[in-house]
Design a protein around this motif. Structure first.
Motif, PDB file in Angstrom:
ATOM      1  N   GLN A  86      -8.889   1.752   0.605  1.00  0.00           N
ATOM      2  CA  GLN A  86      -9.706   2.343  -0.455  1.00  0.00           C
ATOM      3  C   GLN A  86      -9.772   1.446  -1.689  1.00  0.00           C
ATOM      4  OE1 GLN A  86      -9.352   6.504  -1.385  1.00  0.00           O
ATOM      5  NE2 GLN A  86      -8.667   7.028   0.678  1.00  0.00           N
ATOM      6  N   VAL A  87      -8.675   0.766  -2.005  1.00  0.00           N
ATOM      7  CA  VAL A  87      -8.719  -0.179  -3.120  1.00  0.00           C
ATOM      8  C   VAL A  87      -9.710  -1.293  -2.826  1.00  0.00           C
ATOM      9  CG1 VAL A  87      -7.400  -1.932  -4.365  1.00  0.00           C
ATOM     10  CG2 VAL A  87      -6.412   0.326  -3.994  1.00  0.00           C
ATOM     11  N   ARG A  88      -9.671  -1.835  -1.620  1.00  0.00           N
ATOM     12  CA  ARG A  88     -10.599  -2.905  -1.258  1.00  0.00           C
ATOM     13  C   ARG A  88     -12.054  -2.450  -1.282  1.00  0.00           C
ATOM     14  NH1 ARG A  88      -6.913  -5.512   3.624  1.00  0.00           N
ATOM     15  NH2 ARG A  88      -6.117  -7.304   2.419  1.00  0.00           N
ATOM     16  N   ILE A 125      -2.310   0.099 -12.019  1.00  0.00           N
ATOM     17  CA  ILE A 125      -1.359   0.548 -11.001  1.00  0.00           C
ATOM     18  C   ILE A 125      -2.017   1.612 -10.142  1.00  0.00           C
ATOM     19  CG2 ILE A 125       0.835   1.738 -10.587  1.00  0.00           C
ATOM     20  CD1 ILE A 125       0.386  -0.206 -13.782  1.00  0.00           C
ATOM     21  N   GLN A 126      -1.830   1.518  -8.824  1.00  0.00           N
ATOM     22  CA  GLN A 126      -2.354   2.484  -7.862  1.00  0.00           C
ATOM     23  C   GLN A 126      -1.205   3.045  -7.051  1.00  0.00           C
ATOM     24  OE1 GLN A 126      -5.606   3.684  -6.910  1.00  0.00           O
ATOM     25  NE2 GLN A 126      -4.326   5.034  -5.683  1.00  0.00           N
ATOM     26  N   ASP A 127      -0.938   4.345  -7.167  1.00  0.00           N
ATOM     27  CA  ASP A 127       0.065   4.963  -6.309  1.00  0.00           C
ATOM     28  C   ASP A 127      -0.431   4.998  -4.870  1.00  0.00           C
ATOM     29  OD1 ASP A 127       1.810   5.348  -8.379  1.00  0.00           O
ATOM     30  OD2 ASP A 127       1.335   7.472  -8.669  1.00  0.00           O
ATOM     31  N   ALA A 128       0.480   4.816  -3.936  1.00  0.00           N
ATOM     32  CA  ALA A 128       0.104   4.747  -2.526  1.00  0.00           C
ATOM     33  C   ALA A 128      -0.142   6.108  -1.906  1.00  0.00           C
ATOM     34  CB  ALA A 128       1.183   4.015  -1.734  1.00  0.00           C
ATOM     35  N   ASP A 129       0.114   7.198  -2.643  1.00  0.00           N
ATOM     36  CA  ASP A 129      -0.068   8.532  -2.063  1.00  0.00           C
ATOM     37  C   ASP A 129      -1.491   9.057  -2.178  1.00  0.00           C
ATOM     38  OD1 ASP A 129      -0.290   9.153  -4.753  1.00  0.00           O
ATOM     39  OD2 ASP A 129       1.626  10.192  -4.870  1.00  0.00           O
ATOM     40  N   LEU A 130      -2.363   8.300  -2.878  1.00  0.00           N
ATOM     41  CA  LEU A 130      -3.786   8.621  -2.988  1.00  0.00           C
ATOM     42  C   LEU A 130      -4.068   9.922  -3.730  1.00  0.00           C
ATOM     43  CD1 LEU A 130      -5.161   7.358   0.445  1.00  0.00           C
ATOM     44  CD2 LEU A 130      -5.488   6.341  -1.811  1.00  0.00           C
ATOM     45  N   PRO A 135     -12.534  10.104 -17.988  1.00  0.00           N
ATOM     46  CA  PRO A 135     -12.132  11.138 -17.016  1.00  0.00           C
ATOM     47  C   PRO A 135     -12.094  10.580 -15.606  1.00  0.00           C
ATOM     48  CG  PRO A 135     -14.413  11.447 -17.683  1.00  0.00           C
ATOM     49  CD  PRO A 135     -13.876  10.341 -18.540  1.00  0.00           C
ATOM     50  N   ILE A 136     -11.130  11.050 -14.811  1.00  0.00           N
ATOM     51  CA  ILE A 136     -10.992  10.603 -13.425  1.00  0.00           C
ATOM     52  C   ILE A 136     -10.780  11.800 -12.509  1.00  0.00           C
ATOM     53  CG2 ILE A 136     -10.066   8.320 -14.002  1.00  0.00           C
ATOM     54  CD1 ILE A 136      -7.251   9.499 -13.270  1.00  0.00           C
ATOM     55  N   ARG A 137     -11.043  11.583 -11.231  1.00  0.00           N
ATOM     56  CA  ARG A 137     -10.721  12.576 -10.210  1.00  0.00           C
ATOM     57  C   ARG A 137      -9.231  12.492  -9.875  1.00  0.00           C
ATOM     58  NH1 ARG A 137     -15.709  10.644  -8.910  1.00  0.00           N
ATOM     59  NH2 ARG A 137     -14.817   8.871  -7.795  1.00  0.00           N
ATOM     60  N   TYR A 138      -8.683  13.645  -9.492  1.00  0.00           N
ATOM     61  CA  TYR A 138      -7.245  13.703  -9.218  1.00  0.00           C
ATOM     62  C   TYR A 138      -6.978  14.797  -8.201  1.00  0.00           C
ATOM     63  CZ  TYR A 138      -2.239  14.540 -10.107  1.00  0.00           C
ATOM     64  OH  TYR A 138      -0.893  14.717  -9.980  1.00  0.00           O
ATOM     65  N   GLU A 139      -6.221  14.453  -7.142  1.00  0.00           N
ATOM     66  CA  GLU A 139      -5.835  15.420  -6.114  1.00  0.00           C
ATOM     67  C   GLU A 139      -4.320  15.557  -6.131  1.00  0.00           C
ATOM     68  OE1 GLU A 139      -7.565  17.260  -3.904  1.00  0.00           O
ATOM     69  OE2 GLU A 139      -9.526  16.601  -4.614  1.00  0.00           O
ATOM     70  N   ALA A 140      -3.840  16.573  -6.847  1.00  0.00           N
ATOM     71  CA  ALA A 140      -2.395  16.757  -6.972  1.00  0.00           C
ATOM     72  C   ALA A 140      -1.771  17.080  -5.621  1.00  0.00           C
ATOM     73  CB  ALA A 140      -2.108  17.886  -7.961  1.00  0.00           C
ATOM     74  N   ARG A 141      -0.555  16.603  -5.407  1.00  0.00           N
ATOM     75  CA  ARG A 141       0.193  16.982  -4.213  1.00  0.00           C
ATOM     76  C   ARG A 141       1.524  17.581  -4.645  1.00  0.00           C
ATOM     77  NH1 ARG A 141       2.762  11.799  -0.973  1.00  0.00           N
ATOM     78  NH2 ARG A 141       3.989  10.936  -2.683  1.00  0.00           N
TER      79      ARG A 141
END
Length: 230
Positions: A22-24, A86-91, A195-201
């Motif tokens: 997804q980063v690529r 920084i990008q967390d790997a949990d998406l 503002p950004i999208r965010y999918e909490a886990r």
């Protein structure tokens, strides 16, 4: 403008390869990916090492688990881009947000751009305690740093690379978020929020930050706004 993306990874076997994909595909044409495996024990390292060599990808490994901040510090001297994020790997966070964050730095308007989870876009509803903790820490950070952020704890802090690589970072765990914010505030940097999208886990899905990290963050807010000389 080249963007360096630091991806700290600890036991994210099921999502790390998708995170890299997804980063690529984020829409930024010139990328550097620095993946730091923080001594994962679930097969993450094996999946990373099975990736074909690529000039856009640097893989680094810790011999023992040290924390997110330590992974970011390990990546720091390897940054070769004009900006870093920084990008967390949990998406939980979507790399498709990078282009509209980067444009503010590329235009010379911002030294840093924070992606806010709480500034008007649709988000998956998080737990009350997690939301309250974030709001409390953001308030304390704003008060001490004379800022007006809505989301200090966001993972998405995109920073000019020359500023980032010059920072004498110290935190090894999640205190890296208030540390980065305080160091930017003390340098009187031009900070924007988008503002950004965010999918909490949840913790049952592998979320690693806990209440002890929140208590420690209050100390780091005081330390890096008032006590640290760096």
């Amino acid at each position: 403008m080249k963007l360096s993306v630091i991806i700290p990874v600890y036991n994210e076997r099921d999502t790390v390869l998708d995170a890299i994909r997804q980063v690529r595909a984020c829409g930024v044409p010139d990328l550097q990916l620095i993946v730091v495996n923080d001594a994962s024990t679930d097969g993450t390292r094996e999946r990373l090492e099975a990736l074909p060599p690529s000039p856009d990808l640097t893989l680094l490994h810790h011999a023992f688990n040290q924390g997110k901040g330590a992974a970011i510090r390990t990546a720091q001297p390897h940054v070769a881009g004009d900006a870093v994020v920084i990008q967390d790997a949990d998406l939980e966070y979507d790399p498709a947000e990078f282009p509209h964050m980067l444009r503010l730095i590329a235009a010379g308007r911002a030294d840093a751009v924070f992606g806010s989870r709480y500034s008007g876009r649709e988000i998956r509803v998080d737990t009350w305690w997690h939301y309250f903790g974030n709001r409390l820490l953001t308030f304390a950070s704003n008060l001490c740093g004379n800022l007006h952020l809505t989301d200090m704890e966001t993972c998405y802090k995109m920073i000019r690379a020359d500023l980032f690589t010059a920072m004498p970072l110290e935190c090894s765990r999640f205190g890296i978020e208030p540390e980065l914010t305080a160091r930017l505030a003390r340098r009187k940097c031009r900070i924007y929020e988008v503002p950004i999208r965010y999918e909490a886990r949840g913790f049952d899905q592998g979320k690693k930050i806990g209440w002890k990290d929140g208590v420690a963050a209050l100390w780091y807010i005081l330390k890096y706004n008032f006590l640290s000389r760096g």
